[in-house]
Every structure is written in structure tokens, then in C-alpha cells.
Motif scaffolding. Structure first.
Motif, PDB file in Angstrom:
ATOM      1  N   GLU A  77       0.610  -0.836   0.003  1.00  0.00           N
ATOM      2  CA  GLU A  77       0.288   0.162   0.063  1.00  0.00           C
ATOM      3  C   GLU A  77       0.831   1.078   0.242  1.00  0.00           C
ATOM      4  O   GLU A  77       0.465   2.223  -0.507  1.00  0.00           O
ATOM      5  N   THR A  78       2.010   1.615   0.447  1.00  0.00           N
ATOM      6  CA  THR A  78       2.634   2.775   0.572  1.00  0.00           C
ATOM      7  C   THR A  78       3.473   2.642  -0.478  1.00  0.00           C
ATOM      8  O   THR A  78       3.779   3.770  -0.825  1.00  0.00           O
ATOM      9  N   GLU A  79       3.494   1.337  -1.527  1.00  0.00           N
ATOM     10  CA  GLU A  79       4.587   1.297  -2.511  1.00  0.00           C
ATOM     11  C   GLU A  79       3.424   2.279  -3.926  1.00  0.00           C
ATOM     12  O   GLU A  79       4.002   3.472  -4.453  1.00  0.00           O
ATOM     13  N   ILE A  80       2.387   1.956  -3.288  1.00  0.00           N
ATOM     14  CA  ILE A  80       1.105   2.142  -4.337  1.00  0.00           C
ATOM     15  C   ILE A  80       1.306   3.661  -4.319  1.00  0.00           C
ATOM     16  O   ILE A  80       1.113   4.307  -4.650  1.00  0.00           O
ATOM     17  N   ALA A  81       0.701   4.292  -3.266  1.00  0.00           N
ATOM     18  CA  ALA A  81       0.743   5.488  -2.895  1.00  0.00           C
ATOM     19  C   ALA A  81       2.291   6.350  -3.098  1.00  0.00           C
ATOM     20  O   ALA A  81       1.858   7.877  -3.567  1.00  0.00           O
ATOM     21  N   ALA A  82       3.226   5.823  -2.858  1.00  0.00           N
ATOM     22  CA  ALA A  82       4.543   6.432  -3.155  1.00  0.00           C
ATOM     23  C   ALA A  82       4.076   6.614  -5.111  1.00  0.00           C
ATOM     24  O   ALA A  82       4.948   7.905  -5.456  1.00  0.00           O
ATOM     25  N   ALA A  83       4.171   5.116  -5.347  1.00  0.00           N
ATOM     26  CA  ALA A  83       3.958   5.622  -7.390  1.00  0.00           C
ATOM     27  C   ALA A  83       2.745   6.755  -7.648  1.00  0.00           C
ATOM     28  O   ALA A  83       3.543   7.128  -8.431  1.00  0.00           O
ATOM     29  N   ARG A  84       2.199   6.431  -6.633  1.00  0.00           N
ATOM     30  CA  ARG A  84       0.984   7.884  -7.293  1.00  0.00           C
ATOM     31  C   ARG A  84       1.454   9.396  -7.071  1.00  0.00           C
ATOM     32  O   ARG A  84       0.891  10.152  -7.847  1.00  0.00           O
ATOM     33  N   VAL A  85       2.246   9.386  -6.107  1.00  0.00           N
ATOM     34  CA  VAL A  85       3.037  10.732  -5.710  1.00  0.00           C
ATOM     35  C   VAL A  85       3.896  10.818  -7.258  1.00  0.00           C
ATOM     36  O   VAL A  85       3.838  12.196  -7.366  1.00  0.00           O
ATOM     37  N   VAL A  86       4.897  10.136  -7.185  1.00  0.00           N
ATOM     38  CA  VAL A  86       5.565   9.745  -8.685  1.00  0.00           C
ATOM     39  C   VAL A  86       4.915  10.608 -10.338  1.00  0.00           C
ATOM     40  O   VAL A  86       5.047  11.008 -10.621  1.00  0.00           O
ATOM     41  N   GLN A  87       3.138   9.746 -10.485  1.00  0.00           N
ATOM     42  CA  GLN A  87       2.011  10.016 -10.958  1.00  0.00           C
ATOM     43  C   GLN A  87       1.600  10.922 -11.305  1.00  0.00           C
ATOM     44  O   GLN A  87       1.695  12.239 -12.166  1.00  0.00           O
ATOM     45  N   ALA A  88       1.944  11.605 -10.243  1.00  0.00           N
ATOM     46  CA  ALA A  88       1.020  13.814 -10.134  1.00  0.00           C
ATOM     47  C   ALA A  88       1.942  14.436 -10.017  1.00  0.00           C
ATOM     48  O   ALA A  88       2.009  15.745 -10.824  1.00  0.00           O
ATOM     49  N   ALA A 156       1.137  13.476  -1.798  1.00  0.00           N
ATOM     50  CA  ALA A 156       1.919  13.447  -1.063  1.00  0.00           C
ATOM     51  C   ALA A 156       1.707  13.122   0.259  1.00  0.00           C
ATOM     52  O   ALA A 156       1.765  12.357   1.154  1.00  0.00           O
ATOM     53  N   PHE A 157       0.125  13.989   0.934  1.00  0.00           N
ATOM     54  CA  PHE A 157      -0.507  13.685   2.143  1.00  0.00           C
ATOM     55  C   PHE A 157      -1.209  12.884   1.936  1.00  0.00           C
ATOM     56  O   PHE A 157      -1.006  11.923   3.553  1.00  0.00           O
ATOM     57  N   THR A 158      -1.644  12.665   1.261  1.00  0.00           N
ATOM     58  CA  THR A 158      -2.517  11.191   1.161  1.00  0.00           C
ATOM     59  C   THR A 158      -1.114   9.964   1.031  1.00  0.00           C
ATOM     60  O   THR A 158      -1.924   8.638   2.168  1.00  0.00           O
ATOM     61  N   ARG A 159      -0.082   9.991   1.045  1.00  0.00           N
ATOM     62  CA  ARG A 159       0.830   8.908   1.030  1.00  0.00           C
ATOM     63  C   ARG A 159       1.053   8.564   2.486  1.00  0.00           C
ATOM     64  O   ARG A 159       0.870   7.760   3.351  1.00  0.00           O
ATOM     65  N   ASP A 160       1.208  10.162   2.491  1.00  0.00           N
ATOM     66  CA  ASP A 160       1.869  10.277   4.331  1.00  0.00           C
ATOM     67  C   ASP A 160       0.058   9.574   5.283  1.00  0.00           C
ATOM     68  O   ASP A 160       0.816   8.611   6.131  1.00  0.00           O
ATOM     69  N   ALA A 161      -0.729   9.816   4.957  1.00  0.00           N
ATOM     70  CA  ALA A 161      -1.459   9.063   5.697  1.00  0.00           C
ATOM     71  C   ALA A 161      -2.161   7.314   5.503  1.00  0.00           C
ATOM     72  O   ALA A 161      -2.093   6.675   6.654  1.00  0.00           O
ATOM     73  N   VAL A 162      -1.661   7.333   4.764  1.00  0.00           N
ATOM     74  CA  VAL A 162      -1.428   5.978   4.535  1.00  0.00           C
ATOM     75  C   VAL A 162      -0.210   5.231   5.291  1.00  0.00           C
ATOM     76  O   VAL A 162      -0.131   3.532   6.024  1.00  0.00           O
ATOM     77  N   ARG A 163       1.105   5.505   5.304  1.00  0.00           N
ATOM     78  CA  ARG A 163       1.943   5.313   5.357  1.00  0.00           C
ATOM     79  C   ARG A 163       1.695   5.468   7.417  1.00  0.00           C
ATOM     80  O   ARG A 163       2.085   4.370   8.209  1.00  0.00           O
TER      81      ARG A 163
END
Length: 483
Positions: A77-88, A156-163
Motif C-alpha cells: 500500500e505504501t509503494e502504491i501511494a508512493a507511485a501515485r506521488v510520482v504520477q502526480a 503526497a499527504f495521502t501517501r503520508d496518511a497511508v504510511r
């Protein structure tokens, strides 16, 4: 190819308009927040945690530290969230690029036969560079970039929430596993003591000091205790697998989990003392889900400017420079030079309400985003209060069950003495032992629930407490691609 020169009279007077962006500038909505936490919470917030980022370290458990850190590195889940940051980030790069000129290299070749009276097939070759640029008269491109930047930060904040959620899940699951392991140990100790008691009663039966009924009661109690062990072992394996999924590495989970130390859960560091100093308004910057909701609001606000700019004329500039020849040998000669400068302005006249509908749609999206932002804040305040109430209740439960276990131990001691003295039957001893066994299991459950409530409270407060300077560094890293 046609050669033309379009006068760009007044261009200097229009370019400056590119800094004028349509649409409302973002202002954080006023949200009613309590000025302070309830007194019972505020009294506990007496520690400066401005530099503390890894809140789970307060439990002083090296195995837990390792599991959380590995989960942050390997969890899917954290890897998916990080990938979405790269996409954004890529989307933001695209929007930024739209504000700059575009230069293309073009090669054209054409061969044709002019027909009767001509000198045969002719070849036209052209090589030129084409520069195109949209003047951002009304700030449409600037607002698009603003929206993309907000979406990047929101991601990025969503990624942090997932983390943060993964951290909390690892902590809770780990303590569930430890509690189950403690209950297995308690059950095995009880079984061993019942085996010894059964052996003693059988010896007493041979000497005539007890009855066959007493021996059968001891045997039944032993098997009752044994019956609960398989389900506890199955639960431990289930939790081990759950940790493997959270950590993203089953080998890392297996390693070290069989040596959890000699301290019980109730002996871990006190969880009610030393909460991080905080005020309700801190949630606006400490909780990543609130920051993500605000970023979505900023993006929705910027999209209003994008939609409004579509109502107004656009201005596109183009320049072309190159060579057009009939033979390759003529390239780069003065006679073959080709250039062109042009400007094009397009203004909407009739679209049957398309643009107005778009504006109304983005304005509604902005209203929804604001409601969601306010809802996220309200939920956060309630979650903190609920988490605190739960932690306080679980703390009281632990203290109560600790006293009960102490009392039950004494009851067993007295029941055994009275039984050996012939004052009571063996059933009273069995009841006392069974009550002690159940009290120990319940104490383990309460200790686990207190630790889980602690993790929930830290999660509700936003997890780590990075200062404003650290937060700014995070935002800069996200935009530059290193975060």
C-alpha cells in the motif's frame, strides 16, 4: 510554402496580462475549533515532541521498531501511494511545461509531376524549426499549474496518511500477536500446573487421601485447559501472516518473533504519561488526511479560474525559420531561406452553455471539497476525544485486572491450603484456579487493548510531529522529485 509577416503591434502590452489569473485566490476556510483540549487530556500533554517523528519508539521494543521500518519500505500500500506521488509529479511537470514555448524540428519532402508542359517530376525539400507559444492572458495555465501542484501535495499527504495507517496497523497487529503469545504461555503454564496437580491427586488416591471423583475432576479441568490451546495457536499464526502482509516480507516477520523478551504487555512503558503537547488547531497541519483534504480544496479552487479563463480570447504565437529548396545543394543558401511569424487569437462566441456548465460544475466541486475539508477536521477532533476516552478506559481496566490477578493468586493459595487441611473439597480449588486462569487471560486482553488505544490516539493526533521547517522541506522535496 507561404512566406508572411504578421505585425505583432501591442504584443508587449498583452504579455503582461499573463500574470493576471482569473478565479478566486485560495483562503483557508474558517473552521470552528475548540481553543484547548478537555482538561483531562491537556494535563497529559506536557512533553515537547517537536523533534519526535517515530512515535512507536516510545514502547521501547526493538522488534516493533524493525517491523514498522520494514513495513514503511516494503508494504504494498505504501509503494502504491508512493507511485501515485510520482504520477502526480509528472502531471505537475506537464502543466509547468505548458507555460513555456515549444520548439519542434520539421522535415518535409514533396515530389510531384506538374504534368504536360513541365520539365518532369519536381522535388521540394524543407527543413525548419517551429516555435509556438500560448500567451497566458488570463492565467489559465497558471491556475492549471496551481491545481496540479495542489494535487501533487494532496497525493503526497495521502501517501503520508497511508504510511501512518500502516504504522498503526503494524503496531496494533504486533500487540495482538504478542497478546496471543502471552495467552498461549499462560495456557501452557496452567496446563503444566494442572498436570502436576493431577499427578499429586493420583498419588493421594493411591494412599487413600482423596477420592476417585477428585481425580476425575482434575483430569476434566486439565482437558478443558488443553482445549483452548489450538485456537490460540491458530490465531497466533493468523496474526503472524497478517504481519507478513503488512511488512511485505514474510522472512523478516518470522525472524525474531519467537523471542519477544520476558516482559508482559502490561509492563511496557506507561502510555498515559508524556503525550505530545498539542492544541486542536495543530491537527490542521499534523494530520496528513486533513492536509490532503485541504490540498484538494486548493486544487478545486484553482480549477474555477481555469474554467473562467475558457470564456475569454486566447492568444497563440508562432514562429518558423528554415530552408526550402528543390535540391539538397541549395540548403543553407540565402535564396532558400524561409521564415514566418504569426499570431492567432480565438474567442468563444456560441457554445450553447458548455462553458457555463463547466464553471458551475467546478464551483460545485469546490463547495464539495470545502465540506469534505471541514468534515475531515470535525472527524479528527472527535477521533482524538474518542481515542483518549478509550485509552483512559483501557488504562483503568488494566489496573483493575492487575488487582484482580493479585487477589486471585491469593485465593488459589488459600483454597489449596484449606483443601489440604480438609476444610473444603477439591472443586473449590479448581474454581479458584480456573478464575485465576481467566483473570490472567483477561489482563492480557486489557493490556493489548490499552496499547492499541495508545496507537489509535497517536494516529488521531497525526503521528509524527515534524516542525514547520521540516514540513517545508518535505514539500520542497516532493516538488523536486526527491521526496
Amino acid at each position: 510554402m507561404r512566406k508572411s509577416l504578421v505585425g505583432l503591434v501591442g504584443l508587449a502590452g498583452t504579455v503582461w496580462l499573463s500574470g493576471c489569473a482569473l478565479g478566486p485566490d485560495y483562503e483557508r476556510p474558517d473552521v470552528a475549533l475548540p481553543e484547548a483540549w478537555p482538561e483531562e487530556i491537556d494535563e497529559q500533554m506536557d512533553v515537547d515532541y517537536s523533534d519526535v517523528e517515530f512515535w512507536w519508539e516510545m514502547f521501547e521494543d526493538p522488534i516493533l521498531d524493525r517491523l514498522v521500518r520494514e513495513a514503511l519500505e516494503n508494504n504494498i500500500e505504501t509503494e502504491i501511494a508512493a507511485a501515485r506521488v510520482v504520477q502526480a509529479r509528472a502531471v505537475l511537470g506537464l502543466e509547468r511545461a505548458e507555460r513555456y514555448p515549444q520548439l519542434d524540428g520539421v522535415i518535409e519532402a514533396e515530389r510531384e509531376d506538374p504534368g504536360i508542359g513541365g520539365d518532369g517530376p519536381e522535388t521540394d525539400l524543407a527543413v525548419f524549426g517551429r516555435l509556438s507559444y500560448e500567451v497566458d492572458l488570463w492565467g489559465r495555465l497558471a491556475r492549471s499549474e496551481e491545481a496540479a501542484r495542489a494535487q501533487l501535495l494532496g497525493t503526497a499527504f495521502t501517501r503520508d496518511a497511508v504510511r501512518l495507517a500502516v504504522m498503526s496497523d503494524v503496531v496494533s497487529t504486533y500487540f495482538d500477536y504478542r497478546a496471543t503469545r502471552e495467552q498461549i504461555d499462560t495456557t501452557e503454564d496452567t496446563i503444566q500446573s494442572l498436570i502436576e496437580a493431577l499427578g499429586l491427586e493420583r498419588s493421594r488416591l493411591e494412599s487413600g487421601a482423596t477420592t476417585d471423583l477428585t481425580v476425575r475432576q482434575a483430569e476434566a479441568e486439565l482437558e478443558t485447559s488443553r482445549a483452548g490451546l489450538p485456537s490460540l495457536e491458530a490465531e497466533a499464526e493468523r496474526l503472524r501472516r497478517a504481519l507478513a502482509v503488512l511488512v511485505g516480507d514474510s522472512e523478516a516477520v518470522v525472524e525474531g518473533l519467537d523471542s519477544l523478551g520476558d516482559h508482559g504487555l502490561e509492563e511496557l512503558p506507561e502510555t498515559l504519561d508524556g503525550l505530545p503537547h498539542s492544541i486542536p488547531s495543530d491537527l490542521l497541519v499534523r494530520r496528513p488526511d486533513i492536509r490532503a483534504a485541504e490540498a484538494s480544496l486548493i486544487a478545486a479552487n484553482a480549477n474555477i479560474g481555469v474554467a473562467r479563463a475558457e470564456w475569454l480570447p486566447s492568444l497563440n504565437l508562432a514562429a518558423l525559420l528554415g530552408n526550402e529548396v528543390n535540391r539538397p545543394s541549395q540548403f543553407f543558401t540565402g535564396a532558400a531561406g524561409l521564415w514566418e511569424i504569426s499570431a492567432q487569437s480565438v474567442a468563444p462566441i456560441l457554445d450553447f452553455g458548455r462553458r457555463q456548465a463547466t464553471i458551475e460544475g467546478v464551483e460545485v466541486e469546490r463547495d464539495i471539497a470545502e465540506l469534505e475539508y471541514q468534515g475531515a477536521i470535525q472527524d479528527a477532533v472527535v477521533e482524538v476525544a474518542d481515542a483518549w476516552s478509550e485509552l483512559r478506559a483501557q488504562h483503568e481496566r488494566v489496573e483493575i485486572y492487575q488487582r484482580e490477578v493479585t487477589a486471585r493468586i491469593e485465593v488459589v493459595r488459600l483454597a489449596e491450603r484449606r483443601y489440604l487441611g480438609g476444610f473444603v473439597g477439591y472443586l473449590e480449588v479448581l474454581d479458584a484456579r480456573r478464575a485465576l486462569f481467566e483473570a490472567r487471560l483477561t489482563l492480557t486482553d486489557a493490556s493489548r487493548d490499552r496499547l492499541a488505544a495508545t496507537a489509535d490516539l497517536y494516529r488521531a493526533l497525526g503521528g509524527g510531529w515534524a516542525g514547520d521547517a521540516q514540513l517545508q522541506d518535505v514539500l520542497e522535496d516532493v516538488e523536486s522529485g526527491s521526496g
